[in-house]
Scaffold this motif. Structure first.
Motif, PDB file in Angstrom:
ATOM      1  N   THR A  64      16.053 -46.041-126.404  1.00  0.00           N
ATOM      2  CA  THR A  64      17.392 -46.641-126.482  1.00  0.00           C
ATOM      3  C   THR A  64      18.222 -46.434-125.221  1.00  0.00           C
ATOM      4  OG1 THR A  64      17.372 -46.382-128.878  1.00  0.00           O
ATOM      5  CG2 THR A  64      19.509 -46.729-127.828  1.00  0.00           C
ATOM      6  N   PRO A  65      18.366 -45.188-124.690  1.00  0.00           N
ATOM      7  CA  PRO A  65      19.198 -45.020-123.490  1.00  0.00           C
ATOM      8  C   PRO A  65      18.578 -45.780-122.315  1.00  0.00           C
ATOM      9  CG  PRO A  65      18.766 -42.909-124.549  1.00  0.00           C
ATOM     10  CD  PRO A  65      17.849 -43.911-125.168  1.00  0.00           C
ATOM     11  N   ARG A  66      19.345 -46.639-121.677  1.00  0.00           N
ATOM     12  CA  ARG A  66      18.840 -47.450-120.579  1.00  0.00           C
ATOM     13  C   ARG A  66      19.812 -47.391-119.397  1.00  0.00           C
ATOM     14  NH1 ARG A  66      14.765 -50.418-122.798  1.00  0.00           N
ATOM     15  NH2 ARG A  66      14.865 -50.768-125.044  1.00  0.00           N
ATOM     16  N   VAL A  67      19.256 -47.540-118.220  1.00  0.00           N
ATOM     17  CA  VAL A  67      20.092 -47.645-117.033  1.00  0.00           C
ATOM     18  C   VAL A  67      20.670 -49.053-117.010  1.00  0.00           C
ATOM     19  CG1 VAL A  67      20.146 -47.596-114.527  1.00  0.00           C
ATOM     20  CG2 VAL A  67      18.709 -45.975-115.766  1.00  0.00           C
ATOM     21  N   GLY A  68      21.974 -49.164-117.152  1.00  0.00           N
ATOM     22  CA  GLY A  68      22.628 -50.459-117.184  1.00  0.00           C
ATOM     23  C   GLY A  68      23.615 -50.591-116.043  1.00  0.00           C
ATOM     24  N   PRO A  69      24.657 -51.383-116.242  1.00  0.00           N
ATOM     25  CA  PRO A  69      25.648 -51.559-115.170  1.00  0.00           C
ATOM     26  C   PRO A  69      26.489 -50.314-114.906  1.00  0.00           C
ATOM     27  CG  PRO A  69      26.323 -52.712-117.169  1.00  0.00           C
ATOM     28  CD  PRO A  69      24.932 -52.243-117.397  1.00  0.00           C
ATOM     29  N   LEU A  70      26.572 -49.401-115.875  1.00  0.00           N
ATOM     30  CA  LEU A  70      27.332 -48.173-115.642  1.00  0.00           C
ATOM     31  C   LEU A  70      26.491 -47.217-114.806  1.00  0.00           C
ATOM     32  CD1 LEU A  70      28.965 -47.549-119.130  1.00  0.00           C
ATOM     33  CD2 LEU A  70      29.985 -48.580-117.102  1.00  0.00           C
ATOM     34  N   PRO A  71      27.116 -46.481-113.885  1.00  0.00           N
ATOM     35  CA  PRO A  71      26.342 -45.606-112.994  1.00  0.00           C
ATOM     36  C   PRO A  71      25.715 -44.444-113.754  1.00  0.00           C
ATOM     37  CG  PRO A  71      28.701 -45.276-112.673  1.00  0.00           C
ATOM     38  CD  PRO A  71      28.559 -46.459-113.573  1.00  0.00           C
ATOM     39  N   SER A  72      24.520 -44.060-113.317  1.00  0.00           N
ATOM     40  CA  SER A  72      23.848 -42.867-113.821  1.00  0.00           C
ATOM     41  C   SER A  72      23.815 -41.840-112.707  1.00  0.00           C
ATOM     42  CB  SER A  72      22.428 -43.206-114.284  1.00  0.00           C
ATOM     43  OG  SER A  72      21.668 -43.737-113.205  1.00  0.00           O
ATOM     44  N   VAL A  73      23.473 -40.598-113.057  1.00  0.00           N
ATOM     45  CA  VAL A  73      23.447 -39.538-112.040  1.00  0.00           C
ATOM     46  C   VAL A  73      22.136 -38.765-112.154  1.00  0.00           C
ATOM     47  CG1 VAL A  73      25.957 -39.296-112.047  1.00  0.00           C
ATOM     48  CG2 VAL A  73      24.584 -37.843-113.532  1.00  0.00           C
ATOM     49  N   PRO A  74      21.615 -38.263-111.036  1.00  0.00           N
ATOM     50  CA  PRO A  74      20.420 -37.418-111.099  1.00  0.00           C
ATOM     51  C   PRO A  74      20.735 -36.102-111.803  1.00  0.00           C
ATOM     52  CG  PRO A  74      20.850 -38.190-108.851  1.00  0.00           C
ATOM     53  CD  PRO A  74      22.064 -38.488-109.654  1.00  0.00           C
ATOM     54  N   VAL A  75      19.728 -35.557-112.471  1.00  0.00           N
ATOM     55  CA  VAL A  75      19.901 -34.281-113.160  1.00  0.00           C
ATOM     56  C   VAL A  75      20.361 -33.199-112.190  1.00  0.00           C
ATOM     57  CG1 VAL A  75      18.594 -32.388-114.222  1.00  0.00           C
ATOM     58  CG2 VAL A  75      18.361 -34.726-115.104  1.00  0.00           C
ATOM     59  N   ILE A  76      19.761 -33.150-111.007  1.00  0.00           N
ATOM     60  CA  ILE A  76      20.109 -32.086-110.062  1.00  0.00           C
ATOM     61  C   ILE A  76      21.561 -32.193-109.621  1.00  0.00           C
ATOM     62  CG2 ILE A  76      19.382 -33.325-107.968  1.00  0.00           C
ATOM     63  CD1 ILE A  76      18.192 -30.593-107.049  1.00  0.00           C
ATOM     64  N   ALA A  77      22.098 -33.438-109.555  1.00  0.00           N
ATOM     65  CA  ALA A  77      23.514 -33.603-109.186  1.00  0.00           C
ATOM     66  C   ALA A  77      24.419 -33.059-110.279  1.00  0.00           C
ATOM     67  CB  ALA A  77      23.813 -35.072-108.926  1.00  0.00           C
ATOM     68  N   LEU A  78      24.059 -33.294-111.541  1.00  0.00           N
ATOM     69  CA  LEU A  78      24.849 -32.769-112.654  1.00  0.00           C
ATOM     70  C   LEU A  78      24.804 -31.246-112.671  1.00  0.00           C
ATOM     71  CD1 LEU A  78      26.529 -33.171-115.204  1.00  0.00           C
ATOM     72  CD2 LEU A  78      24.392 -33.420-116.489  1.00  0.00           C
ATOM     73  N   GLU A  79      23.635 -30.663-112.413  1.00  0.00           N
ATOM     74  CA  GLU A  79      23.522 -29.212-112.391  1.00  0.00           C
ATOM     75  C   GLU A  79      24.357 -28.604-111.258  1.00  0.00           C
ATOM     76  OE1 GLU A  79      19.316 -27.981-114.423  1.00  0.00           O
ATOM     77  OE2 GLU A  79      19.324 -28.302-112.268  1.00  0.00           O
ATOM     78  N   ARG A  80      24.306 -29.215-110.088  1.00  0.00           N
ATOM     79  CA  ARG A  80      25.070 -28.683-108.960  1.00  0.00           C
ATOM     80  C   ARG A  80      26.568 -28.747-109.230  1.00  0.00           C
ATOM     81  NH1 ARG A  80      21.619 -31.625-104.110  1.00  0.00           N
ATOM     82  NH2 ARG A  80      19.931 -30.081-103.969  1.00  0.00           N
ATOM     83  N   GLU A  81      27.024 -29.853-109.797  1.00  0.00           N
ATOM     84  CA  GLU A  81      28.447 -29.977-110.087  1.00  0.00           C
ATOM     85  C   GLU A  81      28.868 -28.980-111.156  1.00  0.00           C
ATOM     86  OE1 GLU A  81      32.423 -31.263-110.134  1.00  0.00           O
ATOM     87  OE2 GLU A  81      30.807 -31.284-108.640  1.00  0.00           O
ATOM     88  N   THR A  82      28.008 -28.760-112.144  1.00  0.00           N
ATOM     89  CA  THR A  82      28.310 -27.785-113.194  1.00  0.00           C
ATOM     90  C   THR A  82      28.428 -26.382-112.605  1.00  0.00           C
ATOM     91  OG1 THR A  82      27.215 -29.120-114.888  1.00  0.00           O
ATOM     92  CG2 THR A  82      27.477 -26.774-115.350  1.00  0.00           C
ATOM     93  N   LEU A  83      27.512 -26.019-111.724  1.00  0.00           N
ATOM     94  CA  LEU A  83      27.580 -24.703-111.086  1.00  0.00           C
ATOM     95  C   LEU A  83      28.834 -24.575-110.222  1.00  0.00           C
ATOM     96  CD1 LEU A  83      23.840 -24.191-110.061  1.00  0.00           C
ATOM     97  CD2 LEU A  83      25.118 -22.897-111.783  1.00  0.00           C
TER      98      LEU A  83
END
Length: 272
Positions: free
Chosen positions: A140-159
């Protein structure tokens, strides 16, 4: 981490090399799913991450306001318009796309709010957990017109966000407990942004609840809360102390008159 559902065939990988790559990751399983370009839903204790081909396309957390709150709180979109779209689409992503197609939302505003909501909820979803997460393979989850982010980018921002909060005020208790004002609060000058947070400190609301009430990102509200705590203006509501343990019962003593009475009772029962 528990896998739910029937996973697709995965390539054989060097487990020792994979362990090296995921060392220090906030979620080693999430990092491996990114490498495998998995699609599905990762449910963790404090939030949910939606992956499409190994990228994060959406995130949700009960501790972070959703996309609908960020869009409707400050006039970007009428709440009634969001409600109608959500009822038609049956979900957040579908509602956003309906509004975009209808010309009711500027694409730039939608993308910005989407990323704000994703990083905000992702921060809580990647928080330390006392329970294992669960991943469900799902197309079900698909890459559409809304931007997606790499996992490593989410982890870095969280840290980065964790480090910032720690530098502002190292005690995390104010992040989740009901907040109360400290004595000096009445006579201290604060910025209008922090004043809005301070005005909602009532001994009942938590920082995430204040964020939702203000229509702001939860993490940004945590920043304001920690600054206010560092200034001595607010503090978490103290928890009630555990009641003291009951004193031990006195030892049972039996006197000679008690023994004589028991013997008479025994003799009477035997005579019946």
């Amino acid at each position: 981490m528990t896998m739910v559902g029937t996973p697709p065939p995965l390539p054989v990988r060097d487990r020792s090399a994979a362990a090296d790559r995921t060392a220090g990751a906030l979620s080693p399983m999430l990092r491996r799913l990114a490498e495998e370009q998995a699609t599905g839903v990762l449910v963790r204790e404090h939030g949910t991450l939606y992956l499409a081909r190994g990228r994060v396309v959406h995130a949700e957390s009960p501790l972070a306001p959703g996309l609908n709150v960020l869009l409707t709180a400050h006039g970007t979109l009428a709440a009634a318009a969001w409600q109608r779209a959500a009822e038609r689409a049956g979900g957040t992503a579908g509602a956003a796309l309906l509004l975009l197609d209808a010309g009711l939302l500027p694409s730039g505003a939608l993308e910005l709010c989407h990323l704000d909501a994703l990083y905000d909820a992702g921060y809580f979803a990647l928080a330390p957990s006392s329970t294992p997460g669960r991943f469900r393979y799902d197309g079900t989850p698909r890459v559409g017109p809304l931007p997606s982010v790499p996992v490593i980018a989410l982890e870095r921002e969280t840290l980065r966000r964790r480090l910032l909060l720690h530098r502002l005020w190292p005690d995390p208790a104010a992040d989740s407990a009901p907040l109360i004002r400290a004595d000096p609060a009445a006579g201290t000058q604060v910025t209008p942004r922090r004043r809005a947070v301070l005005d909602r400190v009532d001994g009942v609301r938590t920082a995430p609840e204040i964020a939702r009430d203000l229509g702001r990102q939860a993490f940004h509200t945590l920043v304001d809360v920690r600054r206010l705590a560092a200034a001595g203006l607010i503090r978490p509501l103290p928890t009630a102390p555990d009641p003291p343990p009951l004193p031990p019962a006195p030892p049972l003593t039996v006197t000679d008159p008690d023994i004589a009475l028991l013997k008479r009772l025994r003799d009477a029962l035997e005579a019946l």
